[in-house]
Write an enzyme that holds these catalytic residues in place. Structure first.
Site, PDB file in Angstrom:
ATOM      1  N   HIS A  24     -27.175   9.998  31.715  1.00 13.83           N
ATOM      2  CA  HIS A  24     -26.154   9.154  31.078  1.00 13.83           C
ATOM      3  C   HIS A  24     -24.942  10.051  30.804  1.00 13.83           C
ATOM      4  CE1 HIS A  24     -25.241   5.666  28.220  1.00 13.83           C
ATOM      5  NE2 HIS A  24     -24.294   6.544  27.931  1.00 13.83           N
ATOM      6  N   ASN A  80     -17.885   6.307  28.913  1.00 17.55           N
ATOM      7  CA  ASN A  80     -18.940   6.112  29.904  1.00 17.55           C
ATOM      8  C   ASN A  80     -18.434   6.230  31.339  1.00 17.55           C
ATOM      9  OD1 ASN A  80     -21.241   5.415  28.259  1.00 17.55           O
ATOM     10  ND2 ASN A  80     -20.142   3.546  27.713  1.00 17.55           N
ATOM     11  N   CYS A 108     -15.553   7.020  23.813  1.00 16.60           N
ATOM     12  CA  CYS A 108     -16.523   7.802  23.048  1.00 16.60           C
ATOM     13  C   CYS A 108     -16.031   7.937  21.622  1.00 16.60           C
ATOM     14  CB  CYS A 108     -16.722   9.181  23.658  1.00 16.60           C
ATOM     15  SG  CYS A 108     -17.796  10.193  22.649  1.00 16.60           S
ATOM     16  N   HIS A 112     -20.831  10.981  30.431  1.00 18.89           N
ATOM     17  CA  HIS A 112     -19.528  10.478  30.007  1.00 18.89           C
ATOM     18  C   HIS A 112     -18.438  11.246  30.747  1.00 18.89           C
ATOM     19  CE1 HIS A 112     -20.707   8.363  25.979  1.00 18.89           C
ATOM     20  NE2 HIS A 112     -21.404   7.943  27.014  1.00 18.89           N
ATOM     21  N   ARG A 155     -23.798  -3.423  26.383  1.00 16.22           N
ATOM     22  CA  ARG A 155     -24.273  -2.900  25.095  1.00 16.22           C
ATOM     23  C   ARG A 155     -23.477  -1.645  24.688  1.00 16.22           C
ATOM     24  NH1 ARG A 155     -25.893   1.643  22.789  1.00 16.22           N
ATOM     25  NH2 ARG A 155     -27.070   2.198  24.655  1.00 16.22           N
TER      26      ARG A 155
END
Ligand code: MG
Length: 321
Positions: A224, A266, A257, A226, A28
């Protein structure tokens, strides 16, 4: 494809959880940042391979309006192709639902896990959703309430928790307030997003402490990160030492990103699994199978994976990128 089975030596370190749940976002969050539209069958195969590699939470798609994210416009076709994994492989397949209509579409297909999305800053709420933070929260509230009424688990994504490209640093108190609002409306779990990858470990610990002080227990917090500035694993280790046990990652490091001028977005799931394997922390993930899956997906996308571990294990050099 046969891959070498290199694994790190396992040397545990103190103050870490015995097991970590990896929340896989490649299908996703990763794919939604890919320009070339991936065929639905390839996406379904990707999700199946991720589950077969031992990932128990694989975010499958988003029931966003097809016009907003053309890459995910096939969610109605894709979800039924993989839904059986929830029973047969006991995997959870969360889907993003931006609004009431998205929730209706997800529920109609039998989704049991959904996620809503709000920003910790006004600028990103405006840029991403064309709403104020208060309006975004107000839009999410009925979605969360209705999902919970049907015993559907809800995750609340909070983006720009550590910095914002328009506003710069984001005050911890502001993030804590928005996080509390998401939990108060009924979210089961939070995902703290470092959307532009600027966090460093002390900042991570300060936010986690701020959340705890406001009454948010660590077991409802996922992170989460990056890797834009190379900090994702350092930040992850800090969060694990604080007691966090849910870490988001994207197979092969898929997903640049969109708000930072960098190909690296990510945290790659392989890089995370390499570290967790080395620490002796259980994830249930088979690194070889996962790497083979990301190498296969990189072939579908026509370019090498940005994951350092995938490159190291497959002998893909920097120069090829
Ligand atoms: Mg992300």
């Amino acid at each position: 494809m046969t891959l070498p089975t290199a694994l790190p030596m396992t040397v545990p370190a103190p103050a870490l959880p015995p097991r970590v749940r990896i929340y896989e976002v490649g299908a996703r969050d990763g794919l939604q940042n890919e320009k070339a539209v991936v065929p639905t069958e390839i996406k379904a195969e990707f999700i199946r391979r991720l589950a077969a590699a031992g990932l128990t939470t694989v975010e499958a798609t988003s029931f966003v309006h097809p016009k907003w994210v053309p890459q995910l416009a096939d969610s109605e076709l894709l979800f039924p192709l993989v839904r059986d994994l929830e029973q047969d492989a006991e995997a959870q397949l969360p889907v993003l639902v931006p609004n009431d209509r998205g929730l209706d579409r997800a529920l109609a297909l039998g989704a049991r896990n959904v996620a809503v999305f709000v920003s910790a800053t006004e600028s990103f709420a405006k840029a991403n959703l064309n709403r104020t933070m208060a309006e975004a929260l107000a839009m999410s509230e009925p979605v969360v309430t209705r999902a919970r009424e049907q015993d559907v688990r809800v995750r609340g994504y909070l983006s720009m928790c550590f910095g914002d490209p328009w506003e710069g640093a984001v005050p911890v108190a502001q993030v804590v307030r928005t996080a509390k609002a998401l939990l108060d409306m009924g979210c089961d779990e939070l995902s703290l997003g470092d959307t532009i990858g600027v966090a460093t470990p002390g900042h991570v610990l300060a936010l986690l402490a701020g959340l705890n002080e406001a009454g948010v227990p660590t077991d409802r917090i996922g992170v989460h990160f990056h890797d834009t500035y190379g900090q994702a694993l350092a930040n992850t280790l800090a969060a694990l030492q604080h007691g966090v046990r849910t870490v988001d990652a994207s197979a092969g490091g898929l997903g640049g990103c969109p708000y930072a001028k960098s190909a690296t977005g990510n945290l790659a799931t392989e890089d995370l699994v390499w570290m967790l394997d080395g620490l002796g922390i259980e994830t249930g993930v088979d690194l070889g199978r996962l790497t083979a899956t990301s190498a296969w997906m990189a072939e579908q996308l026509g370019r090498p994976s940005p994951s350092r571990t995938v490159r190291a294990l497959t002998g893909t050099s920097h120069q090829e990128q």
